[in-house]
Design a protein around this motif. Structure first.
Motif, PDB file in Angstrom:
ATOM      1  N   UNK A 204       0.820  -1.211   0.000  1.00 56.34           N
ATOM      2  CA  UNK A 204       0.000   0.000   0.000  1.00 56.34           C
ATOM      3  C   UNK A 204       0.853   1.260   0.000  1.00 56.34           C
ATOM      4  N   UNK A 205       2.079   1.188   0.495  1.00 55.69           N
ATOM      5  CA  UNK A 205       2.981   2.343   0.456  1.00 55.69           C
ATOM      6  C   UNK A 205       3.895   2.305  -0.764  1.00 55.69           C
ATOM      7  N   UNK A 206       3.462   1.594  -1.808  1.00 58.00           N
ATOM      8  CA  UNK A 206       4.063   1.581  -3.143  1.00 58.00           C
ATOM      9  C   UNK A 206       5.494   1.065  -3.156  1.00 58.00           C
ATOM     10  N   UNK A 207       5.697  -0.083  -2.528  1.00 58.80           N
ATOM     11  CA  UNK A 207       6.957  -0.814  -2.612  1.00 58.80           C
ATOM     12  C   UNK A 207       6.709  -2.070  -3.430  1.00 58.80           C
ATOM     13  N   UNK A 208       7.419  -2.227  -4.520  1.00 58.57           N
ATOM     14  CA  UNK A 208       7.283  -3.402  -5.378  1.00 58.57           C
ATOM     15  C   UNK A 208       8.334  -4.434  -4.975  1.00 58.57           C
ATOM     16  N   UNK A 209       7.876  -5.641  -4.692  1.00 57.03           N
ATOM     17  CA  UNK A 209       8.757  -6.756  -4.356  1.00 57.03           C
ATOM     18  C   UNK A 209       8.731  -7.757  -5.499  1.00 57.03           C
ATOM     19  N   UNK A 210       9.923  -8.168  -5.935  1.00 62.73           N
ATOM     20  CA  UNK A 210      10.073  -9.104  -7.043  1.00 62.73           C
ATOM     21  C   UNK A 210      10.815 -10.333  -6.536  1.00 62.73           C
ATOM     22  N   UNK A 384      13.506 -11.227  15.968  1.00 62.85           N
ATOM     23  CA  UNK A 384      13.259 -11.256  14.527  1.00 62.85           C
ATOM     24  C   UNK A 384      12.416 -10.066  14.096  1.00 62.85           C
ATOM     25  N   UNK A 385      11.422  -9.707  14.897  1.00 68.81           N
ATOM     26  CA  UNK A 385      10.560  -8.582  14.542  1.00 68.81           C
ATOM     27  C   UNK A 385      11.350  -7.277  14.475  1.00 68.81           C
ATOM     28  N   UNK A 386      12.245  -7.064  15.430  1.00 73.82           N
ATOM     29  CA  UNK A 386      13.033  -5.829  15.441  1.00 73.82           C
ATOM     30  C   UNK A 386      14.007  -5.763  14.262  1.00 73.82           C
ATOM     31  N   UNK A 387      14.626  -6.889  13.948  1.00 72.76           N
ATOM     32  CA  UNK A 387      15.572  -6.898  12.833  1.00 72.76           C
ATOM     33  C   UNK A 387      14.876  -6.662  11.501  1.00 72.76           C
ATOM     34  N   UNK A 388      13.721  -7.274  11.306  1.00 71.74           N
ATOM     35  CA  UNK A 388      12.992  -7.079  10.057  1.00 71.74           C
ATOM     36  C   UNK A 388      12.489  -5.639   9.959  1.00 71.74           C
ATOM     37  N   UNK A 389      12.063  -5.071  11.080  1.00 72.69           N
ATOM     38  CA  UNK A 389      11.607  -3.684  11.072  1.00 72.69           C
ATOM     39  C   UNK A 389      12.753  -2.738  10.701  1.00 72.69           C
ATOM     40  N   UNK A 390      13.942  -2.983  11.231  1.00 70.36           N
ATOM     41  CA  UNK A 390      15.090  -2.152  10.891  1.00 70.36           C
ATOM     42  C   UNK A 390      15.515  -2.343   9.434  1.00 70.36           C
ATOM     43  N   UNK A 391      15.448  -3.570   8.965  1.00 69.33           N
ATOM     44  CA  UNK A 391      15.792  -3.821   7.563  1.00 69.33           C
ATOM     45  C   UNK A 391      14.809  -3.125   6.634  1.00 69.33           C
ATOM     46  N   UNK A 392      13.525  -3.164   6.967  1.00 74.21           N
ATOM     47  CA  UNK A 392      12.519  -2.497   6.142  1.00 74.21           C
ATOM     48  C   UNK A 392      12.725  -0.990   6.128  1.00 74.21           C
ATOM     49  N   UNK A 393      13.040  -0.415   7.273  1.00 78.43           N
ATOM     50  CA  UNK A 393      13.279   1.027   7.319  1.00 78.43           C
ATOM     51  C   UNK A 393      14.543   1.414   6.556  1.00 78.43           C
ATOM     52  N   UNK A 394      15.566   0.565   6.591  1.00 77.27           N
ATOM     53  CA  UNK A 394      16.778   0.847   5.816  1.00 77.27           C
ATOM     54  C   UNK A 394      16.507   0.810   4.314  1.00 77.27           C
ATOM     55  N   UNK A 395      15.688  -0.143   3.892  1.00 73.10           N
ATOM     56  CA  UNK A 395      15.350  -0.238   2.470  1.00 73.10           C
ATOM     57  C   UNK A 395      14.516   0.962   2.034  1.00 73.10           C
ATOM     58  N   UNK A 396      13.585   1.380   2.891  1.00 67.30           N
ATOM     59  CA  UNK A 396      12.763   2.544   2.552  1.00 67.30           C
ATOM     60  C   UNK A 396      13.592   3.819   2.464  1.00 67.30           C
ATOM     61  N   UNK A 397      14.669   3.886   3.213  1.00 62.79           N
ATOM     62  CA  UNK A 397      15.517   5.069   3.181  1.00 62.79           C
ATOM     63  C   UNK A 397      16.601   5.043   2.129  1.00 62.79           C
ATOM     64  N   UNK A 398      16.586   4.050   1.257  1.00 59.58           N
ATOM     65  CA  UNK A 398      17.618   3.952   0.229  1.00 59.58           C
ATOM     66  C   UNK A 398      17.444   5.061  -0.813  1.00 59.58           C
ATOM     67  N   UNK A 399      18.546   5.528  -1.341  1.00 58.35           N
ATOM     68  CA  UNK A 399      18.522   6.531  -2.403  1.00 58.35           C
ATOM     69  C   UNK A 399      17.998   5.896  -3.687  1.00 58.35           C
TER      70      UNK A 399
END
Length: 436
Positions: A204-210, A384-399
């Motif tokens: 819903x926040x327009x992230x495409x996963x392949x 696991x929940x904290x690590x996945x949350x941090x990984x998701x936020x890092x991906x969202x902040x990518x240039x």
């Protein structure tokens, strides 16, 4: 003439003249009547109009106008619904049997230029679909973990080895929340991969996963041998059959390098030199795409190396430092962005894994092995929940580097163009001549 007769005569005369005069007056009134009637008619009409304003007929007209407005509003809302993209629940095929399936994806896209494309590659059974299932959900619940991690210790105790049918193995697992189909027990028994081609999902926040099928997989090569008709549609006809599986994996990996902002390399142990060689080969063979302005576009994504099923000792500063140094040496000449601050070594997630303890950070992330029985025990690393949350936020902040497109729908057109360039590229044909 007597007075009686005179009065009688003049009385008749007066009556005659009075009647005549009244007749003349009536005639004058008749002559003046049209003007009077005209005025009274106008007044009557004006009065009739005023009466009509309070009659029930205008209420009917108001109701009719109100219904017409309601219908037009409903039609406007229907047109808005048609403009809005459909809501996607499960993944759909973006690439299947060597063809881009635009009709499966275009209904879920919109004219939006603020989006992010994340792809994943890896060998068979390393947990590619599992990682994307964790990233695609906003929160990780217990039901979601039970649905994704099918091979927990409890399920292993309840299911005897090699004594179940494929249908029975699928019934023991809840798949309500699963977006990408993970590898099931029947796939392991039959030595087949869970993902074929490239699966597409957008949040819903327009992230495409392949989700891409595994490369260097014996199951893919076995499918080519069983059905040689697929070789002509998925890879070139003149390629050797024994090399067709690897060439197809190289083409898909090079394709994802050209259309993704972030590319994830998933592994389940450290270190597989064949995986590193394969990724470097795909980067070497990736064709350069030209845009309508006759300019060559050489796009390279962010590369995140995810160590799935990591053990407790992998989170120690000494081991993590060794892993970072080896990956940095192997990818020292890559054009992909591997030092984007999206790994665990930045020190923002774990204080022990900081640049002071582990050296200059790269995009290396660790996901621990999940076990229901030992979930509550201390493992010297976040949950696991904290690590996945941090990984998701890092991906969202990518240039977001430029992909030669302006919106999601233009991105789909760009995918068709890139895949056509990849399939027609002579680099992969020339590479097969160097293969053993």
């Amino acid at each position: 003439m007597s007075d009686y007769d005179r009065s009688k005569f003049y009385g008749k005369k007066n009556r005659f003249f009075n009647s005549k005069t009244s007749t003349v007056k009536e005639i004058d009134k008749v002559e003046d009547k049209p003007k009077g009637i005209k005025k009274t008619t106008i007044l009557a009409r004006e009065h009739h109009v005023e009466d009509r304003s309070v009659s029930p007929k205008p209420l009917v007209r108001e109701s009719e106008s109100t219904s017409s407005i309601t219908i037009s509003t409903a039609q406007h809302s229907d047109s808005l619904k048609q403009q809005l993209p459909k809501k996607i629940v499960k993944c759909v095929k973006l690439l299947d049997d060597g063809l881009i399936c635009t009709e499966n994806v275009q209904d879920y896209l919109q004219e939006n230029d603020d989006y992010l494309v994340v792809g994943i590659v890896g060998t068979q059974g390393v947990g590619k679909s599992t990682i994307l299932n964790l990233l695609a959900h906003d929160s990780i619940t217990n039901d979601l973990k039970k649905s994704i991690f099918k091979y927990s210790q409890e399920s292993k105790d309840n299911i005897p080895d090699f004594e179940i049918s494929p249908n029975e193995s699928d019934q023991n697992v809840k798949v309500d929340n699963v977006i990408f189909k993970p590898q099931s027990t029947s796939d392991i028994i039959s030595n087949s991969n869970g993902t074929n081609g490239i699966d597409f999902f957008i949040t819903h926040n327009r992230i495409m996963f392949l989700d891409c099928q595994p490369f260097s997989s014996v199951a893919v090569l076995d499918e080519f041998i069983r059905s040689e008709a697929k070789v002509s549609s998925m890879v070139n006809d003149f390629l050797p059959l024994e090399n067709s599986g690897e060439i197809q994996g190289l083409q898909m990996t090079a394709f994802l390098m050209s259309i993704c902002h972030v590319l994830i390399l998933a592994q389940d142990w450290f270190l597989d030199s064949n995986v590193i060689r394969f990724l470097q080969t795909a980067e070497m063979l990736k064709p350069t795409i030209s845009n309508p302005e006759d300019e060559l576009v050489d796009h390279f994504p962010h590369l995140i190396i995810i160590q799935n099923k990591a053990q407790m000792e992998d989170f120690s500063p000494k081991k993590f430092q060794q892993m970072q140094q080896i990956y940095k040496t192997l990818f020292n000449k890559t054009k992909m962005h591997i030092e984007s601050g999206m790994g665990l070594g930045s020190g923002r997630i774990m204080n022990s894994l900081s640049p002071d303890n582990c050296g200059d950070p790269i995009n290396l992330f660790l996901i621990p092995e999940y076990n229901e029985k030992t979930e509550e025990l201390y493992k010297s690393h976040p949950s696991l929940e904290d690590l996945i949350r941090k990984l998701r936020s890092n991906i969202l902040g990518a240039t977001k580097y430029h992909l030669n497109n302006t919106s999601e729908k233009h991105w789909l057109v760009y995918c068709s163009k890139v895949w056509d360039h990849v399939k027609k590229s002579n680099f992969f044909v020339e590479y097969t001549k160097l293969m053993p």
